[in-house]
Design a protein around this motif. Sequence first.
Motif, PDB file in Angstrom:
ATOM      1  N   LEU A 180      46.519  81.983   7.819  1.00 10.97           N
ATOM      2  CA  LEU A 180      45.434  81.006   7.934  1.00 10.97           C
ATOM      3  C   LEU A 180      44.368  81.251   6.878  1.00 10.97           C
ATOM      4  O   LEU A 180      43.826  80.309   6.288  1.00 10.97           O
ATOM      5  CB  LEU A 180      44.817  81.074   9.335  1.00 10.97           C
ATOM      6  N   HIS A 181      44.055  82.527   6.628  1.00  6.79           N
ATOM      7  CA  HIS A 181      43.055  82.841   5.613  1.00  6.79           C
ATOM      8  C   HIS A 181      43.558  82.450   4.219  1.00  6.79           C
ATOM      9  O   HIS A 181      42.772  82.045   3.361  1.00  6.79           O
ATOM     10  CB  HIS A 181      42.712  84.325   5.642  1.00  6.79           C
ATOM     11  N   THR A 197      55.345  94.224  17.695  1.00 10.22           N
ATOM     12  CA  THR A 197      54.974  93.415  16.548  1.00 10.22           C
ATOM     13  C   THR A 197      53.451  93.404  16.413  1.00 10.22           C
ATOM     14  O   THR A 197      52.742  93.906  17.288  1.00 10.22           O
ATOM     15  CB  THR A 197      55.529  91.979  16.673  1.00 10.22           C
ATOM     16  N   CYS A 198      52.982  92.855  15.331  1.00  9.69           N
ATOM     17  CA  CYS A 198      51.543  92.797  15.058  1.00  9.69           C
ATOM     18  C   CYS A 198      51.221  91.388  14.585  1.00  9.69           C
ATOM     19  O   CYS A 198      51.968  90.808  13.789  1.00  9.69           O
ATOM     20  CB  CYS A 198      51.187  93.827  13.985  1.00  9.69           C
ATOM     21  N   VAL A 199      50.124  90.830  15.084  1.00  9.52           N
ATOM     22  CA  VAL A 199      49.765  89.458  14.716  1.00  9.52           C
ATOM     23  C   VAL A 199      48.423  89.453  13.992  1.00  9.52           C
ATOM     24  O   VAL A 199      47.481  90.141  14.384  1.00  9.52           O
ATOM     25  CB  VAL A 199      49.710  88.546  15.963  1.00  9.52           C
ATOM     26  N   ASP A 222      44.030  91.573  13.794  1.00 10.88           N
ATOM     27  CA  ASP A 222      42.916  90.680  13.494  1.00 10.88           C
ATOM     28  C   ASP A 222      43.369  89.231  13.586  1.00 10.88           C
ATOM     29  O   ASP A 222      43.553  88.547  12.575  1.00 10.88           O
ATOM     30  CB  ASP A 222      42.291  90.957  12.125  1.00 10.88           C
ATOM     31  N   SER A 223      43.570  88.788  14.816  1.00 14.50           N
ATOM     32  CA  SER A 223      43.937  87.402  15.080  1.00 14.50           C
ATOM     33  C   SER A 223      42.958  86.807  16.072  1.00 14.50           C
ATOM     34  O   SER A 223      42.698  87.394  17.126  1.00 14.50           O
ATOM     35  CB  SER A 223      45.365  87.314  15.649  1.00 14.50           C
ATOM     36  N   ALA A 224      42.431  85.635  15.737  1.00 12.02           N
ATOM     37  CA  ALA A 224      41.496  84.958  16.640  1.00 12.02           C
ATOM     38  C   ALA A 224      42.165  84.611  17.961  1.00 12.02           C
ATOM     39  O   ALA A 224      41.500  84.481  18.985  1.00 12.02           O
ATOM     40  CB  ALA A 224      40.946  83.696  15.983  1.00 12.02           C
ATOM     41  N   ALA A 225      43.482  84.467  17.965  1.00 13.49           N
ATOM     42  CA  ALA A 225      44.203  84.139  19.196  1.00 13.49           C
ATOM     43  C   ALA A 225      44.085  85.239  20.237  1.00 13.49           C
ATOM     44  O   ALA A 225      44.265  84.995  21.430  1.00 13.49           O
ATOM     45  CB  ALA A 225      45.677  83.871  18.893  1.00 13.49           C
ATOM     46  N   VAL A 238      51.846  76.173  20.452  1.00 11.17           N
ATOM     47  CA  VAL A 238      52.972  76.743  19.704  1.00 11.17           C
ATOM     48  C   VAL A 238      52.729  76.782  18.197  1.00 11.17           C
ATOM     49  O   VAL A 238      53.530  77.365  17.466  1.00 11.17           O
ATOM     50  CB  VAL A 238      54.282  75.979  19.992  1.00 11.17           C
ATOM     51  N   SER A 239      51.674  76.177  17.737  1.00  7.65           N
ATOM     52  CA  SER A 239      51.370  76.189  16.309  1.00  7.65           C
ATOM     53  C   SER A 239      50.186  77.123  16.068  1.00  7.65           C
ATOM     54  O   SER A 239      49.063  76.688  15.835  1.00  7.65           O
ATOM     55  CB  SER A 239      51.055  74.775  15.800  1.00  7.65           C
ATOM     56  N   ASN A 240      50.450  78.424  16.169  1.00  9.49           N
ATOM     57  CA  ASN A 240      49.418  79.432  15.952  1.00  9.49           C
ATOM     58  C   ASN A 240      50.095  80.773  15.636  1.00  9.49           C
ATOM     59  O   ASN A 240      51.268  80.974  15.972  1.00  9.49           O
ATOM     60  CB  ASN A 240      48.502  79.549  17.176  1.00  9.49           C
ATOM     61  N   PRO A 241      49.397  81.690  14.987  1.00 12.39           N
ATOM     62  CA  PRO A 241      50.024  82.953  14.569  1.00 12.39           C
ATOM     63  C   PRO A 241      50.558  83.792  15.720  1.00 12.39           C
ATOM     64  O   PRO A 241      51.594  84.453  15.572  1.00 12.39           O
ATOM     65  CB  PRO A 241      48.885  83.675  13.841  1.00 12.39           C
ATOM     66  N   LEU A 242      49.889  83.804  16.878  1.00 15.78           N
ATOM     67  CA  LEU A 242      50.354  84.611  17.995  1.00 15.78           C
ATOM     68  C   LEU A 242      51.711  84.126  18.487  1.00 15.78           C
ATOM     69  O   LEU A 242      52.645  84.917  18.672  1.00 15.78           O
ATOM     70  CB  LEU A 242      49.331  84.586  19.140  1.00 15.78           C
ATOM     71  N   TYR A 243      51.827  82.825  18.703  1.00 15.26           N
ATOM     72  CA  TYR A 243      53.106  82.292  19.173  1.00 15.26           C
ATOM     73  C   TYR A 243      54.203  82.552  18.135  1.00 15.26           C
ATOM     74  O   TYR A 243      55.325  82.938  18.480  1.00 15.26           O
ATOM     75  CB  TYR A 243      52.997  80.802  19.462  1.00 15.26           C
ATOM     76  N   ASN A 244      53.882  82.351  16.862  1.00 10.47           N
ATOM     77  CA  ASN A 244      54.884  82.542  15.813  1.00 10.47           C
ATOM     78  C   ASN A 244      55.379  83.979  15.759  1.00 10.47           C
ATOM     79  O   ASN A 244      56.572  84.233  15.552  1.00 10.47           O
ATOM     80  CB  ASN A 244      54.298  82.136  14.456  1.00 10.47           C
TER      81      ASN A 244
END
Length: 431
Positions: free
Chosen positions: A92-93, A85-87, A232-235, A201-207
């Motif tokens: 967020l943007h 997968t890709c995060v 391109d994820s800050a996580a 758990v409330s962030n794009p990587l976890y999702n």
Amino acid sequence: MIFARRSIQRRLDGIRELLGEKEIAKLVRRLNNPGRDRMAAMWEVVVFCALAKCGDLRHEEPLASGSKPDILYEDGSIRFIADVTCVSDEGLHERNPYEELVRLINEVKSRLRLPAGGLDVRVAARRDVRTTLRLPPRKMLQEFVQKEIRPLIKEQMDARVSQIRIMIDDDRAGIEITIDPAGSAFSSGSFPSYDAPTDLVSNPLYNAMKAKASGQLRDAGGLTGIIVGDGDSAALGDDRIGLGAYSPKQIAEELLRQYSSIDFVLLLAVREGVAATVPPRSYSFVHPILVMRQGDGRRNDLAAVIKRMMQEFPMPTNSAANGARRATESGYDLGHHGGYEMSDDRIRVSARELMEVLAGIRTFDDGGALNVEAARRNPGPQSEITKAFLRALKKGRLPSNVSVVPGGDDENDNWIEFELGERDPAISPFR
């Protein structure tokens, strides 16, 4: 994208027989279609090809559960099932449209005939479970700029103030805008970070991982994992220990705690480094982070496979942020545009840039800019390439040989080298 197009194509060709033309055609469509999904397809191609060189890889092999995971890998020492997968932080943007705000304000400036640059935009935030910029929703942003910001800019222009200042602080937005018509040719701005993962758990990587864990991997059985590519994820940006945000390892550990069906997570983070050259040169590299439960006896064998896999990866030519931005654009990434090497007898330039110059698309004085029109609105000094060819002409020298210097798989261009001959009477005085 993050990797050079040539290296992606070579890897597509490398897995063509393995996946079959139907699956390759699907990947090709995704790679050719501008958008964020390009990044996901890119990671799939790179991971599939690298693992196929390490052992036996089967793609979408039907399992007893009926699911068809991306990867079924076996090499004699280890067997595992995984999805790729890709995060990204695209969501967020979308909820925090700072860049869109700046773009719309620049459009207003241009239509009001204000010079380029000299813009500073600062946006405040509200903090709850997550940080959110105090901006109208994206779909309402254009109307907000036209009805609220443009009239204030025009009013201060008519009053002939030296600097335009606008402050909006209400339930709609928290924005401070400064426009200095006589200021720098560049713009600036600031806003609180809204993409740092301050919740496990409330962030794009976890999702992104959760979607795979609760999907077709749920009943896969055996050693099962998720491979996450950086879109391109800050996580995935850094480890953030002590900075009030969770590290990618901590987020992956939380997923393993909540989903017993997942045994490992491999995070492929694109990081930035600085080479010890003169002058120092920045570069990108893929940093693998393997996360498993403590005491899992399969870790060493899996880590060995991942180490071999990483050796088959191409070198990134873009950061994750630049790669994601380029993936949404039509056309192709730049090559060696703006680059050159020269001596008294040789001039070396980008093959692609030269083709575009000969086709009338650009000149060397455009500086290799991706957006030629924008570059011409704020032109720089004459190109050193133009100066070199002019010097040769004034001396009566023509090319005596033109050769192609091929670029590698990790480059998106070749070089064209002109060897300059002695003074030619065809374009110089008799002697």
